[in-house]
Design a protein around this motif. Structure first.
Motif, PDB file in Angstrom:
ATOM      1  N   GLU A  67      52.157 -62.500   2.541  1.00 47.38           N
ATOM      2  CA  GLU A  67      51.769 -63.229   3.739  1.00 47.38           C
ATOM      3  C   GLU A  67      52.664 -62.977   4.955  1.00 47.38           C
ATOM      4  O   GLU A  67      52.163 -62.891   6.083  1.00 47.38           O
ATOM      5  N   PRO A  68      53.997 -62.861   4.807  1.00 49.85           N
ATOM      6  CA  PRO A  68      54.819 -62.665   6.005  1.00 49.85           C
ATOM      7  C   PRO A  68      54.422 -61.450   6.837  1.00 49.85           C
ATOM      8  O   PRO A  68      54.585 -61.461   8.059  1.00 49.85           O
ATOM      9  N   TYR A  69      53.900 -60.404   6.194  1.00 49.20           N
ATOM     10  CA  TYR A  69      53.562 -59.200   6.944  1.00 49.20           C
ATOM     11  C   TYR A  69      52.223 -59.329   7.667  1.00 49.20           C
ATOM     12  O   TYR A  69      52.079 -58.868   8.805  1.00 49.20           O
ATOM     13  N   VAL A  76      64.126 -59.391  10.048  1.00 46.54           N
ATOM     14  CA  VAL A  76      64.787 -60.419   9.223  1.00 46.54           C
ATOM     15  C   VAL A  76      65.081 -59.865   7.836  1.00 46.54           C
ATOM     16  O   VAL A  76      64.455 -58.914   7.376  1.00 46.54           O
ATOM     17  N   SER A  77      66.058 -60.490   7.190  1.00 42.77           N
ATOM     18  CA  SER A  77      66.262 -60.211   5.769  1.00 42.77           C
ATOM     19  C   SER A  77      65.122 -60.868   4.999  1.00 42.77           C
ATOM     20  O   SER A  77      64.684 -61.969   5.338  1.00 42.77           O
ATOM     21  N   GLN A  78      64.624 -60.187   3.991  1.00 51.18           N
ATOM     22  CA  GLN A  78      63.483 -60.715   3.254  1.00 51.18           C
ATOM     23  C   GLN A  78      63.879 -61.970   2.486  1.00 51.18           C
ATOM     24  O   GLN A  78      64.931 -62.013   1.846  1.00 51.18           O
ATOM     25  N   PRO A  79      63.032 -63.005   2.532  1.00 45.90           N
ATOM     26  CA  PRO A  79      63.337 -64.263   1.830  1.00 45.90           C
ATOM     27  C   PRO A  79      63.014 -64.146   0.348  1.00 45.90           C
ATOM     28  O   PRO A  79      61.951 -64.546  -0.118  1.00 45.90           O
ATOM     29  N   GLU A  80      63.937 -63.560  -0.418  1.00 41.98           N
ATOM     30  CA  GLU A  80      63.701 -63.326  -1.834  1.00 41.98           C
ATOM     31  C   GLU A  80      64.190 -64.510  -2.675  1.00 41.98           C
ATOM     32  O   GLU A  80      65.334 -64.938  -2.550  1.00 41.98           O
ATOM     33  N   THR A 116      59.031 -69.514  12.193  1.00 43.42           N
ATOM     34  CA  THR A 116      57.618 -69.882  12.150  1.00 43.42           C
ATOM     35  C   THR A 116      56.840 -69.065  11.125  1.00 43.42           C
ATOM     36  O   THR A 116      56.197 -69.625  10.233  1.00 43.42           O
ATOM     37  N   ILE A 117      56.905 -67.754  11.234  1.00 39.52           N
ATOM     38  CA  ILE A 117      56.145 -66.891  10.318  1.00 39.52           C
ATOM     39  C   ILE A 117      56.699 -67.000   8.903  1.00 39.52           C
ATOM     40  O   ILE A 117      55.951 -67.079   7.920  1.00 39.52           O
ATOM     41  N   ASN A 118      58.036 -67.010   8.787  1.00 40.05           N
ATOM     42  CA  ASN A 118      58.688 -67.050   7.469  1.00 40.05           C
ATOM     43  C   ASN A 118      59.115 -68.463   7.063  1.00 40.05           C
ATOM     44  O   ASN A 118      59.884 -68.625   6.121  1.00 40.05           O
TER      45      ASN A 118
END
Length: 534
Positions: free
Chosen positions: A380-382, A500-504, A316-318
């Motif tokens: 935004e994710p943070y 989570v692993s960061q969505p890079e 949801t957040i990511n």
């Protein structure tokens, strides 16, 4: 001395035209790169310095390697490849690293590059670089038997060292411009001089940096671009518009709101690259301040773990980007990642019971605790994630105030003032857990005032001992097992809750090719990048 298995004729050829053919990204592959043109690189925040010799601040890693190079570069599997060093070998006991340097390389001011520059740079990294202190901890000497040979001599093995020599992590700087100065304050950091494919031209504060092609670059005919412009756009909506309208060619580190990605994927001129982050491997985590009485009690930390839903944050957040992680290591570091670590299932009743047992009953207003949550101002994710965490903890009677601030204020609050309860943050595993993960849990790395270190003030003698043994273990399998044991203890102790692993990913305009050819991605030199002609 035993030459590394990666040092083969094929490795040497990777520093020549052969590398240009390895277009393993999503970019178009053309028979011959085109010379000329200007590419524009987007950064979400302006770096404080333009070289990483004494600084690892966010985004400086994207600009430093364009001018200042490292001894080695790395493929997608983090195997070392030649850069300023054309050959290298490591002794069987892991105590001597010998590098044969390229002949004929010149600094941008015309002075020759020699082993003396390597000596000065490596010693400086050990003295003043935030991570270099640990990376080169065992370094006792650097021998220079001739002007094009540098031999690093260690007191103990450092099995991660051969992977730590990229331009962004361990830049080689001109000793004739730095020697005798306070390196961190040297004005060359703001107008860098290097050996790289691009020369610094100007920095317009608050707007952009301009780099021009180095016509005397040692790896001819590269670079292909005539000019590289780095733009700073702090507003997320403005970044999305600039990318969509074609003002930007390269936009690394997922620089737009995740909610915009689906729309941008429909833009014909744009493409997306997920490779090129193997050298950084970011994770999102919640770090508890163990100096605060409330978090000294592990039952409180366990209660939080039973409430905060990693999968919900990911989905949801990511917006479905990244992967839930049970421990401190990104799944991209496959040999180190442990999937079957202990986890804490979402269970509000269990959380309520733990908080009761810890001496925090609900008051007449239903509130057990009032705490502050600080999030890193890095996208935004943070901010959205912190709002979810606030809402989730309210269900078990924990009232959370979410605090936002600029990056400088955030780092001072967390690492200098120690004025926080818990934080939602991003951290890089980097290329090896001894470099990227140890710093977060080693008691000797609790150093108030030093950012991105052991912010929780965690201390466990058994973990310390394992970290220190793993840092010098030359048997690869033993190191893997040591790190498995470290991770098992960390998820029991819970100084932090890994999320989570960061969505890079990199968003790029299809007109630019060969920008992501190894594990450093856009944080490499861009020497091979070019604007495709019709």
């Amino acid at each position: 001395m035993t030459r590394l298995s990666t040092i083969t004729r094929r490795s040497f050829l990777l520093s020549s035209a052969a590398l240009g053919a390895i277009a393993v990204t999503g970019t178009a592959v053309h028979a011959a790169p085109s010379r000329g043109g200007t590419a524009t690189l987007l950064l979400s925040a302006e770096p404080p310095v333009l070289t990483t010799i004494a600084h690892t601040a966010f985004n400086s890693v994207y600009v430093s390697p364009k001018v200042t190079e490292g001894l080695l570069t790395y493929d997608f599997d983090l195997n070392p490849q030649p850069l300023l060093a054309k050959q290298w070998s490591v002794s069987d006991d892991g105590l001597r690293y010998s590098f044969k340097l390229r002949d004929g390389v010149k600094w941008h001011d015309g002075r020759p590059f020699t082993a003396e520059d390597v000596v000065f740079s490596i010693k400086t990294l050990k003295d003043v670089h935030p991570r270099g202190r640990n990376t080169f901890l065992n370094l006792v000497d650097i021998e220079t038997p001739d002007p094009l040979t540098a031999i690093l001599v260690l007191s103990k093995p450092a099995p991660y060292l051969i992977t730590a020599l990229a331009a962004s992590e361990s830049p080689i700087v001109p000793h004739h411009l730095y020697e005798g100065t306070k390196v961190a304050e040297n004005p060359v950091n703001l107008a860098p001089v290097g050996t790289g494919p691009f020369k610094f031209k100007e920095w317009i504060r608050g707007s952009h940096i301009v780099y021009e092609r180095n016509p005397d670059y040692w790896d001819q005919p590269r670079p292909y671009l005539d000019q590289l412009i780095v733009r700073f756009i702090p507003d997320a909506a403005a970044r999305s518009i600039a990318i969509e309208t074609g003002e930007i060619d390269l936009a690394p580190s997922t620089p737009v709101p995740l909610s915009d990605l689906d729309r941008l994927k429909g833009v014909e001129s744009l493409a997306f690259e997920t490779k090129g982050y193997q050298y950084s491997n970011g994770v999102s985590r919640i770090e508890f301040n163990l100096e605060k009485p409330v978090f000294k009690d592990i039952r409180v930390r366990q209660a939080f773990a039973h409430v905060i839903d990693r999968k919900l944050i990911r989905n949801t957040i990511n917006y479905g980007y990244g992967e839930p992680i049970p421990g401190p290591i990104n799944p991209n570091l496959t040999k180190w990642f442990v999937a079957d670590l202990k986890t804490y299932p979402i269970d509000l009743a269990a959380a309520e019971k733990l908080l009761d047992e810890a001496g925090h009953p609900r008051g007449s207003d239903g509130v057990r605790l009032r705490l502050n949550l600080d999030y890193v101002p890095s996208g935004e994710p943070y901010s959205r994630g912190s709002e979810y965490i606030r809402q989730a903890l309210a269900k078990v009677g924990v009232e959370v105030t979410v605090r936002s601030q600029d990056f400088a204020t955030y780092t001072k609050r967390i690492y200098t003032d120690r004025d926080f309860d818990f934080a939602y943050e991003g951290m890089s595993n980097l290329f090896d857990p001894t470099v990227g993960v140890q710093r977060l849990y080693w008691s000797k790395n609790f150093k108030p005032g030093v950012p991105f270190s052991n912010g929780s003030a965690y201390s466990n003698p058994k973990v310390d001992a394992l970290l220190e043994v793993a840092a010098i273990e030359v048997d690869p399998q033993k190191r893997v097992e040591q790190w498995r044991e470290i991770q098992k203890i960390l998820v029991e102790d819970l100084p932090a809750l890994d999320i989570v692993s960061q969505p890079e990913l990199t968003i790029y305009n299809k007109r630019i090719s060969d920008h992501t050819l190894g594990g450093e991605g856009i944080a490499g030199s861009l020497a091979y990048a070019y604007i495709a002609t019709a």
